[in-house]
Design an enzyme around this catalytic site. Structure first.
Site, PDB file in Angstrom:
ATOM      1  CB  CYS A 171      -5.283  29.198  69.701  1.00 43.83           C
ATOM      2  SG  CYS A 171      -4.732  28.980  71.274  1.00 43.83           S
ATOM      3  CE  LYS A 177     -12.270  17.899  63.120  1.00 47.28           C
ATOM      4  NZ  LYS A 177     -13.222  17.638  62.147  1.00 47.28           N
ATOM      5  NE  ARG A 193      -6.046  22.783  68.612  1.00 42.51           N
ATOM      6  CZ  ARG A 193      -6.672  21.966  69.520  1.00 42.51           C
ATOM      7  NH1 ARG A 193      -7.002  20.797  69.246  1.00 42.51           N
ATOM      8  NH2 ARG A 193      -7.043  22.392  70.801  1.00 42.51           N
ATOM      9  CG  HIS A 204     -47.341  22.554  65.745  1.00 42.18           C
ATOM     10  ND1 HIS A 204     -48.516  22.775  66.122  1.00 42.18           N
ATOM     11  CD2 HIS A 204     -47.065  21.203  65.329  1.00 42.18           C
ATOM     12  CE1 HIS A 204     -49.488  21.728  66.180  1.00 42.18           C
ATOM     13  NE2 HIS A 204     -48.373  20.521  65.702  1.00 42.18           N
ATOM     14  CD  GLU A 243     -20.399  22.834  60.549  1.00 35.10           C
ATOM     15  OE1 GLU A 243     -20.183  23.302  61.558  1.00 35.10           O
ATOM     16  OE2 GLU A 243     -20.577  21.757  60.219  1.00 35.10           O
ATOM     17  CE  LYS A 286     -20.829  19.012  58.994  1.00 39.29           C
ATOM     18  NZ  LYS A 286     -21.260  18.432  60.213  1.00 39.29           N
ATOM     19  CD  GLU A 339     -24.217  16.482  60.755  1.00 46.13           C
ATOM     20  OE1 GLU A 339     -22.857  16.668  60.636  1.00 46.13           O
ATOM     21  OE2 GLU A 339     -24.435  16.815  62.061  1.00 46.13           O
ATOM     22  CD1 TRP A 379     -11.502  30.546  65.151  1.00 45.42           C
ATOM     23  CD2 TRP A 379     -12.222  29.893  67.266  1.00 45.42           C
ATOM     24  NE1 TRP A 379     -13.085  30.672  65.276  1.00 45.42           N
ATOM     25  CE2 TRP A 379     -13.221  30.117  66.514  1.00 45.42           C
ATOM     26  CE3 TRP A 379     -12.170  29.179  68.438  1.00 45.42           C
ATOM     27  CZ2 TRP A 379     -14.435  29.872  66.878  1.00 45.42           C
ATOM     28  CZ3 TRP A 379     -13.619  29.039  68.935  1.00 45.42           C
ATOM     29  CH2 TRP A 379     -14.630  29.525  68.150  1.00 45.42           C
ATOM     30  CG  ASN A 398      -5.618  25.583  73.360  1.00 40.77           C
ATOM     31  OD1 ASN A 398      -6.749  26.360  73.087  1.00 40.77           O
ATOM     32  ND2 ASN A 398      -5.685  24.437  73.378  1.00 40.77           N
ATOM     33  N   GLY A 399      -6.373  27.848  76.013  1.00 37.81           N
ATOM     34  CA  GLY A 399      -7.215  27.886  77.165  1.00 37.81           C
ATOM     35  C   GLY A 399      -7.926  29.210  77.610  1.00 37.81           C
TER      36      GLY A 399
END
Length: 603
Positions: free
Chosen positions: A5, A598, A30, A505, A489, A486, A482, A76, A102-103
């Site tokens: 967060c 983020k 965040r 395969h 997400e 993009k 990549e 978050w 946060n953590g």
């Protein structure tokens, strides 16, 4: 339980609540599941709920809360439902102490059980709430705590915070306030926390971008630091009560870089900045670059470690190191790096790559490598971040603040830096710099209105798809990885990338009539990847080429100039624009994709 967060705090001569609201808005990248603030005036007042800051600011009248001291939080959730009860700040039983965190508190269950046995009542499912109750528990004890240094002047709230923080295991950045006291007590361990210093007050935040509206003067805290901030005084201690000094630094970022300007979203703004940011990625101290090249040559085993888009940049780097410098490097997801730890020695060189410099998996991997005596090269975008201070050498991306949750400009900057390092190993970094300089107009054109209109039309055709696939070979395979990340997400369309040679395969079984498949082509692998495209076409696939030239196998064509070893930069950009346009077509917020944030600061 765990949580990632954004935290924000202010103490000073101005009213805190409008500053907190604005700071939390700046921090929304965040986390945006829930929002809350707490202030101290004549009493402690807390307002919080599930939802985004723009919705809650008016509904909860956040700007009207009185007081010159306050803390705020945007969450978050990774554990615990998105509810008002689980939103921060959390308070103690008596509504006297408020904290934001946060953590992850690893020992929260045993702490919570012990506190509950002593009569503490918990209102949430989070690990964070135990901190408020621990402080309350310490405040209820004798205020004379053994070992307190005389500089504390017998201030029981600081004492209680210190004793509470000492009981925590895990990672945390915490701000705490107490009714009747105009001060903020803060600490950090393995989670980011930065101070901003302005004429009218002191700011606390998870990173520097949220308080750039007010100041560029910052203090980066070390692990185990404790801060006691009053309106006219600021002191730094360690958790053993010893006073410490921390220098003031100046952030070089331009305030306007952290604003949307005339763009609808940060994502589009940051995509459009890449003509400039890839140039800045080359603005390195070449003595440092050459020194790192020497470390690579003398090292016995080189690892690139990263997560997400940075991991894809590292994969690209491994191909470039092989092709350009004729050197092998190992690439590992940071979250899986512990499985390689037993191979590490003092001669191992580890490149750790993270946009924010606070990615928990990357930092954990770095610390594992350091335990083995390995040397670390840090590559990050944020000066003063944990990663920037953990390494033996440091390279900065120079991309400016990236606010959108998705990495765009920092990804291409990382790829450019990988190319620069590969060329430096040949003693020829000038050739990479010339090639990057030549990309300027190509990148500018790929972010132009005409290209956007072409990709917008393609997005309209793809927006209702359930599955999209992407293929490439060599450097185009890492680009496909990549590009797929993009799209998935931000549009929530299931998107997967495969090496072209792997189609037969297994993945060919996924292709049916009309299945969209993007094919990334370069001059040096044209024949084989076009053959793979024909395999897709023969099974009814809808082939979309990303190439410098049209090919009869393509049903749609995205024209991208062929730039050799820098194709991973140039081919990624239209796919970023396409991902953006897909989100817009589906009425999604490209800056804040669901379930993502983020800077992932939990393991």
């Amino acid at each position: 339980m765990e949580e990632m967060c954004g935290i924000f705090g202010y103490i000073g001569s101005e009213k805190a609540s409008p500053i907190l609201s604005r700071g939390l808005k700046n921090l929304e990248y965040r986390g945006y599941d829930s929002v809350g603030i707490a202030t101290v005036s004549s009493r402690l007042e807390t307002r919080k709920d599930a939802g985004k800051i723009d919705d809650l600011r008016a509904r909860l009248n956040l700007d009207e809360v009185e007081g010159n001291v306050g803390i705020g939080h945007t969450r978050w959730a990774t554990h615990g439902a998105v509810t008002a009860e689980n939103a921060h700040p959390h308070i103690d039983c008596e509504n006297k102490v408020a904290i934001i965190h946060n953590g992850i508190i690893e020992n929260f269950y045993e702490l919570k059980t012990s506190l509950a046995e002593r009569g503490h009542r918990f209102a949430s499912e989070t690990d964070s709430e135990v901190i408020a109750h621990l402080i309350e528990d310490e405040l209820s004890k004798d205020s004379s705590i053994p070992g307190a240094a005389s500089s504390w002047n017998g201030c029981s709230f600081e004492h209680a915070c210190v004793e509470a923080f000492k009981k925590l295991r895990g990672s945390f950045a915490v701000l705490a306030i107490h009714e009747g006291e105009e001060k903020i007590v803060a600490t950090r361990k393995d989670s980011p926390l930065v101070l901003g210093l302005a004429d009218h007050g002191t700011f606390f935040a998870s990173d520097v971008a949220p308080f750039l509206d007010w100041t560029k003067d910052v203090v980066y805290l070390e692990n185990g630091d404790l801060v006691v901030a009053k309106r006219s005084d600021l002191q730094f201690f360690n958790l053993d009560f010893g006073e410490v000094a921390r220098p003031v630094s100046t952030v070089e970022w331009d305030l306007q870089e952290a604003k949307k300007g005339n763009f609808d979203h940060f994502m589009l703004k940051e995509i459009s900045e890449q003509a400039e940011t890839i140039q800045r990625a080359c603005l390195q101290n070449m003595e440092v670059v050459d020194r790192i090249a020497g470390m690579v040559r003398s090292g016995f085993g080189v690892f690139f470690i990263a997560c997400g888009s940075s991991y894809h940049a590292c994969l690209t780097g491994s191909y470039l190191f092989s092709k350009v410098a004729k050197l092998h490097v190992n690439v590992a997801l940071a979250s899986e790096f512990e499985n390689y730890e037993h191979f590490l020695t003092e001669n191992t060189l580890v490149f750790a790559v993270s946009q924010s410099g606070e990615t928990a998996d990357v930092l954990e991997a770095v610390r594992a490598a350091k335990r083995r005596g390995s040397r670390i090269v840090s590559i990050t975008n944020v000066m003063g971040s944990s990663l920037s201070r953990e390494g033996d050498e440091l390279l900065l991306m120079n991309s400016g603040p990236e606010i959108c949750v998705l990495s765009t400009k920092t990804y291409t900057s990382q790829v450019v830096m990988m190319g620069l390092l590969a060329c430096a190993l040949n003693g020829d970094h000038e050739s990479c710099m010339r090639k990057v300089k030549d990309l300027y107009m190509d990148v500018y054109n790929l972010t132009s209105r005409s290209m956007r209109d072409q990709l917008k039309a393609l997005a309209r055709d793809l927006a209702s798809e359930d599955h999209i696939y992407m293929i490439g070979r060599g450097l185009q395979y890492t680009t496909a990885l990549e590009a797929a990340l993009k799209v998935k997400e931000v549009s929530y369309i299931h998107t997967e990338a495969f090496a072209g040679g792997e189609l037969k395969h297994g993945p060919l079984a996924l292709i049916e009539e009309g299945t969209p498949v993007f094919v990334f082509v370069s001059r040096d692998n044209e024949d084989r990847i076009i053959s793979n495209a024909q395999e897709v076409k023969a099974r009814g696939g809808f082939v979309i080429g990303v190439a410098d030239w049209n090919n009869p196998v393509f049903d749609r064509w995205i024209k991208v100039p062929d730039c050799g070893d820098l194709n991973p930069v140039i081919q990624a950009i239209p796919m970023q624009v396409l991902a953006y346009e897909l989100a817009v077509q589906k009425n999604l917020d490209p800056d804040k994709p669901r379930n993502l944030a983020k800077s992932v600061t939990v393991l």
